[in-house]
Design an enzyme around this catalytic site. Structure first.
Site, PDB file in Angstrom:
ATOM      1  N   GLY A   1      -6.061  -1.692  22.180  1.00  0.00           N
ATOM      2  CA  GLY A   1      -6.175  -3.061  22.122  1.00  0.00           C
ATOM      3  C   GLY A   1      -4.915  -3.792  23.128  1.00  0.00           C
TER       4      GLY A   1
ATOM      5  N   ASN B   1      -5.072  -4.350  26.120  1.00  0.00           N
ATOM      6  CA  ASN B   1      -5.769  -5.454  27.123  1.00  0.00           C
ATOM      7  C   ASN B   1      -6.379  -6.604  26.247  1.00  0.00           C
ATOM      8  OD1 ASN B   1      -5.961  -4.773  30.172  1.00  0.00           O
ATOM      9  ND2 ASN B   1      -6.503  -2.777  28.799  1.00  0.00           N
TER      10      ASN B   1
ATOM     11  N   MET C   1     -15.697   1.718  24.286  1.00  0.00           N
ATOM     12  CA  MET C   1     -16.011   3.128  24.629  1.00  0.00           C
ATOM     13  C   MET C   1     -17.317   3.619  24.551  1.00  0.00           C
ATOM     14  SD  MET C   1     -13.127   4.124  25.813  1.00  0.00           S
ATOM     15  CE  MET C   1     -13.241   6.006  26.012  1.00  0.00           C
TER      16      MET C   1
ATOM     17  N   ILE D   1     -21.501   3.057  25.753  1.00  0.00           N
ATOM     18  CA  ILE D   1     -22.331   2.467  26.723  1.00  0.00           C
ATOM     19  C   ILE D   1     -23.202   1.374  26.534  1.00  0.00           C
ATOM     20  CG2 ILE D   1     -24.173   3.283  28.067  1.00  0.00           C
ATOM     21  CD1 ILE D   1     -23.030   6.103  28.066  1.00  0.00           C
ATOM     22  N   LEU D   2     -23.090   0.331  27.466  1.00  0.00           N
ATOM     23  CA  LEU D   2     -24.139  -0.697  27.144  1.00  0.00           C
ATOM     24  C   LEU D   2     -25.432  -0.560  27.339  1.00  0.00           C
ATOM     25  CD1 LEU D   2     -21.762  -3.811  28.054  1.00  0.00           C
ATOM     26  CD2 LEU D   2     -21.863  -2.698  26.006  1.00  0.00           C
TER      27      LEU D   2
ATOM     28  N   ASN E   1     -15.367  -6.101  32.773  1.00  0.00           N
ATOM     29  CA  ASN E   1     -14.871  -4.991  32.214  1.00  0.00           C
ATOM     30  C   ASN E   1     -13.358  -4.566  33.411  1.00  0.00           C
ATOM     31  OD1 ASN E   1     -14.635  -2.458  31.196  1.00  0.00           O
ATOM     32  ND2 ASN E   1     -15.137  -1.397  33.119  1.00  0.00           N
TER      33      ASN E   1
ATOM     34  N   HIS F   1     -11.365  -1.781  34.652  1.00  0.00           N
ATOM     35  CA  HIS F   1     -11.288  -0.188  34.904  1.00  0.00           C
ATOM     36  C   HIS F   1      -9.824   0.403  35.651  1.00  0.00           C
ATOM     37  CE1 HIS F   1     -12.871   3.668  36.042  1.00  0.00           C
ATOM     38  NE2 HIS F   1     -12.380   3.719  37.063  1.00  0.00           N
TER      39      HIS F   1
ATOM     40  N   ASP G   1     -19.626   1.302  36.594  1.00  0.00           N
ATOM     41  CA  ASP G   1     -18.613   0.747  37.281  1.00  0.00           C
ATOM     42  C   ASP G   1     -19.217   0.111  38.663  1.00  0.00           C
ATOM     43  OD1 ASP G   1     -16.590   1.427  35.370  1.00  0.00           O
ATOM     44  OD2 ASP G   1     -16.601   3.409  35.817  1.00  0.00           O
TER      45      ASP G   1
ATOM     46  N   GLU H   1      -3.694  -3.955  35.105  1.00  0.00           N
ATOM     47  CA  GLU H   1      -4.605  -4.198  34.047  1.00  0.00           C
ATOM     48  C   GLU H   1      -4.318  -5.655  33.326  1.00  0.00           C
ATOM     49  OE1 GLU H   1      -6.240  -1.157  31.635  1.00  0.00           O
ATOM     50  OE2 GLU H   1      -5.450   0.244  32.928  1.00  0.00           O
TER      51      GLU H   1
HETATM   52  C1  GRF Z   1      -7.586   0.805  29.385  1.00  0.00           C
HETATM   53  O1  GRF Z   1      -7.015   1.730  30.226  1.00  0.00           O
HETATM   54  C2  GRF Z   1      -8.713   0.076  30.314  1.00  0.00           C
HETATM   55  O2  GRF Z   1      -8.731   0.132  31.591  1.00  0.00           O
HETATM   56  C3  GRF Z   1      -9.850   1.067  29.941  1.00  0.00           C
HETATM   57  O3  GRF Z   1      -9.612   1.357  28.568  1.00  0.00           O
HETATM   58  C4  GRF Z   1      -8.280   1.349  28.223  1.00  0.00           C
HETATM   59  C5  GRF Z   1      -8.328   0.220  27.023  1.00  0.00           C
HETATM   60  O4  GRF Z   1      -6.828   0.286  26.479  1.00  0.00           O
HETATM   61  N1  GRF Z   1     -11.017   0.404  30.258  1.00  0.00           N
HETATM   62  P1  GRF Z   1      -6.421  -1.012  25.302  1.00  0.00           P
HETATM   63  O5  GRF Z   1      -7.335  -0.443  24.272  1.00  0.00           O
HETATM   64  O6  GRF Z   1      -6.624  -2.248  26.085  1.00  0.00           O
HETATM   65  O7  GRF Z   1      -5.011  -0.596  25.211  1.00  0.00           O
END
Ligand code: GRF
Length: 208
Positions: free
Chosen positions: A12, A14, A91, A93-94, A108, A110, A151, A181
Site C-alpha cells: 500500500g 501508493n 492483484m 483481475i477485474l 490504475n 502501472h 493495461d 508512481e
Molecule cells: C506498484 O508497483 C504498482 O505500480 C503496481 O503494484 C505495486 C503496488 O505497490 N500496480 P504498493 O502496494 O502500492 O506498495
C-alpha cells in the site's frame, strides 16, 4: 467532493501516497472514503485504519464463479457511493461488470511506460526484470483508465525514470515508485476529481 474508493492487495505505498496527497491538498475535490482489499493480511489495510478510513475485504477465492465475484465487487464498490475507483496494487483481475459500471472511472498505476512492458504477466517485479533484460535506458510509470484490454485503457499521465547500469529489479522498482508512481497517481486522481480529464476516441485529454 468526489468519493474515492481504493482497491489494494499488498503493502500500500501508493495508497499512502494518495492519503498524504489528500492531506496536503494535492488531491483537490476528492476524498478517500473506503479501502477495499483482496487480501485480509495486506498492510495497506493497516494504513487505512491508521488514517481513519473505512475498510472492506473481498476475496476471489470465496466465490466459485468469477461472475459472482465480479457482481459482488461491483455491489460493494457501489455501496460506498464511489465516483472514482483507484487500483493501487490490486492483484485480482477485474471483470466485465465492474469495468462497465465504472467506465473511465477506474484509474490504475502501472510501473512502466505503456505500451512497453505491460499486458498479461507484467506485474510486480516481472515488469522491471523485463525492462532490465531489454536494456532500456528509461522506464517509468503510467496512470491510466482501466478498460477490458489489459493495461490498454486511455493513458492519463506518464513519467520517465532513468534506468542505471547494475540496477536490480528491486532497485529499479523502488526508484520508479519514488520518482514516478507516488507522484503521478495522486496527480491523475486530482485531475479526475476536478473533472479535468475527457476521453475522446480512447484518448484521455487533459484540460488546464
Ligand atoms: C506498484 O508497483 C504498482 O505500480 C503496481 O503494484 C505495486 C503496488 O505497490 N500496480 P504498493 O502496494 O502500492 O506498495
Amino acid at each position: 467532493m468526489k468519493n474515492i474508493v481504493v482497491l489494494v492487495s499488498g503493502g500500500g505505498t501508493n495508497l499512502q501516497a494518495l492519503i498524504d496527497a489528500e492531506k496536503s491538498g494535492i488531491i483537490k475535490n476528492g476524498k478517500i472514503t473506503c479501502v477495499i482489499s483482496s487480501n485480509p493480511e495486506a498492510y495497506a489495510l493497516k494504513r487505512a485504519e491508521l488514517n481513519g478510513i473505512e475498510t472492506a475485504v473481498i476475496r476471489r477465492r470465496d466465490y466459485e464463479r468469477f461472475e459472482d465475484y465480479d457482481r459482488s465487487l461491483t455491489e460493494l464498490i457501489n455501496s460506498k457511493s464511489a465516483d472514482l475507483v483507484v487500483l493501487a496494487g490490486f492483484m485480482t483481475i477485474l471483470g466485465h461488470e465492474v469495468i462497465s459500471a465504472f467506465e473511465n472511472r477506474i484509474i490504475n498505476i502501472h510501473p512502466a511506460l505503456i505500451p512497453s512492458f505491460c499486458g498479461e504477466g507484467f506485474y510486480g517485479l516481472h515488469v522491471h526484470e523485463a525492462a532490465l533484460k531489454k536494456g532500456v535506458k528509461v522506464s517509468g510509470a503510467t496512470a491510466h483508465f482501466v478498460n477490458e484490454i489489459w493495461d490498454g485503457g486511455p493513458i492519463i499521465i506518464q513519467k520517465a525514470v532513468e534506468v542505471k547500469y547494475g540496477d536490480t529489479p528491486e532497485v529499479l522498482q523502488k526508484r520508479i515508485m519514488e520518482e514516478a508512481e507516488w507522484k503521478i497517481l495522486p496527480e491523475a486522481v486530482s485531475l479526475f476529481c476536478q473533472d479535468k480529464i475527457k476521453v475522446i476516441d480512447n484518448i484521455a485529454v487533459i484540460s488546464e
